[in-house]
Scaffold this active site. Sequence first.
Site, PDB file in Angstrom:
ATOM      1  N   ASN A 272      10.756   3.900   0.016  1.00 40.46           N
ATOM      2  CA  ASN A 272      10.588   2.663   0.782  1.00 40.46           C
ATOM      3  C   ASN A 272      11.309   1.470   0.160  1.00 40.46           C
ATOM      4  O   ASN A 272      10.979   0.319   0.437  1.00 40.46           O
ATOM      5  CB  ASN A 272       9.102   2.354   0.949  1.00 40.46           C
ATOM      6  CG  ASN A 272       8.439   3.295   1.935  1.00 40.46           C
ATOM      7  OD1 ASN A 272       9.109   3.924   2.748  1.00 40.46           O
ATOM      8  ND2 ASN A 272       7.122   3.408   1.868  1.00 40.46           N
TER       9      ASN A 272
ATOM     10  N   LYS B   2       0.792  -1.245   0.000  1.00 45.20           N
ATOM     11  CA  LYS B   2       0.000   0.000   0.000  1.00 45.20           C
ATOM     12  C   LYS B   2       0.819   1.288   0.000  1.00 45.20           C
ATOM     13  O   LYS B   2       0.242   2.370  -0.119  1.00 45.20           O
ATOM     14  CB  LYS B   2      -0.972   0.054   1.189  1.00 45.20           C
ATOM     15  CG  LYS B   2      -2.216  -0.799   1.019  1.00 45.20           C
ATOM     16  CD  LYS B   2      -3.200  -0.588   2.155  1.00 45.20           C
ATOM     17  CE  LYS B   2      -3.756   0.820   2.173  1.00 45.20           C
ATOM     18  NZ  LYS B   2      -4.713   1.022   3.297  1.00 45.20           N
ATOM     19  N   ASP B   3       2.129   1.213   0.108  1.00 46.71           N
ATOM     20  CA  ASP B   3       2.920   2.446   0.092  1.00 46.71           C
ATOM     21  C   ASP B   3       4.236   2.236  -0.658  1.00 46.71           C
ATOM     22  O   ASP B   3       5.307   2.605  -0.177  1.00 46.71           O
ATOM     23  CB  ASP B   3       3.181   2.931   1.520  1.00 46.71           C
ATOM     24  CG  ASP B   3       3.568   4.412   1.577  1.00 46.71           C
ATOM     25  OD1 ASP B   3       3.274   5.138   0.601  1.00 46.71           O
ATOM     26  OD2 ASP B   3       4.154   4.836   2.590  1.00 46.71           O
ATOM     27  N   ILE B   4       4.117   1.641  -1.845  1.00 41.82           N
ATOM     28  CA  ILE B   4       5.302   1.415  -2.676  1.00 41.82           C
ATOM     29  C   ILE B   4       5.746   2.749  -3.267  1.00 41.82           C
ATOM     30  O   ILE B   4       4.973   3.427  -3.941  1.00 41.82           O
ATOM     31  CB  ILE B   4       5.003   0.408  -3.798  1.00 41.82           C
ATOM     32  CG1 ILE B   4       4.644  -0.961  -3.207  1.00 41.82           C
ATOM     33  CG2 ILE B   4       6.207   0.279  -4.733  1.00 41.82           C
ATOM     34  CD1 ILE B   4       4.224  -1.982  -4.248  1.00 41.82           C
TER      35      ILE B   4
END
Length: 210
Positions: A65, A59-61
């Site tokens: 990260n 959900k936060d690529i």
Amino acid sequence: MDIAIGRDNSYFIMEHFRGNNMKNAIRFDHATVQGRGKKIIESLAQAFAFIHDKGWVHKDIKPDNVLVNKAGDIRVIDFSLAAKPTGFISSMLTRKSSVVIQGTRTYLAPELIQRMPLTFSADIYSLGILFYEMLTGRPPFIMSNPNDLLMAHVREKAERPSGYNPNLTPELDQFIFKMIAKKPSERFGSMHEVYSAARTLRIFVEDPEA
């Protein structure tokens, strides 16, 4: 690698990975990132296929990260937003207005902006945006207004990656466009499919290191 829980303190031990986050690598050492582009693309597709096989959507690529070193080895970090895909019954019982949009706007899948159910395909879209930025030096949509940026993901067609980097092949353009298709049904069916396509993908017209 290990975890300890005591009366006064708790801690866990992680691998020490010598590498920068990809955002900084793109900014300060873009040539090296491009030179390792194929290895990075394949490795990230494998990493997220493994995560999906375990039942989680990251959900936060985004480049922030992903850690990457000079050899092109990668590590995925920050699972603070990771969640299970939304089940059919749960999606039917949840009102759209109550769904909170989570993630980083530059990489957010259109269906999440529209408060549709969460599926693994959302990660495929975000990873496609990451690949786009990694290979061109910029994400496809840059807006000063946050709401305009969200709407660009929903409505606007991205410029071909080769339009910003002429050393990228038409095959790479099509690969990225399939990952960032507006409709989840038009993307790759899984991260395993992304990896299979990446293995035979010709990314550059000429070797960027040469």
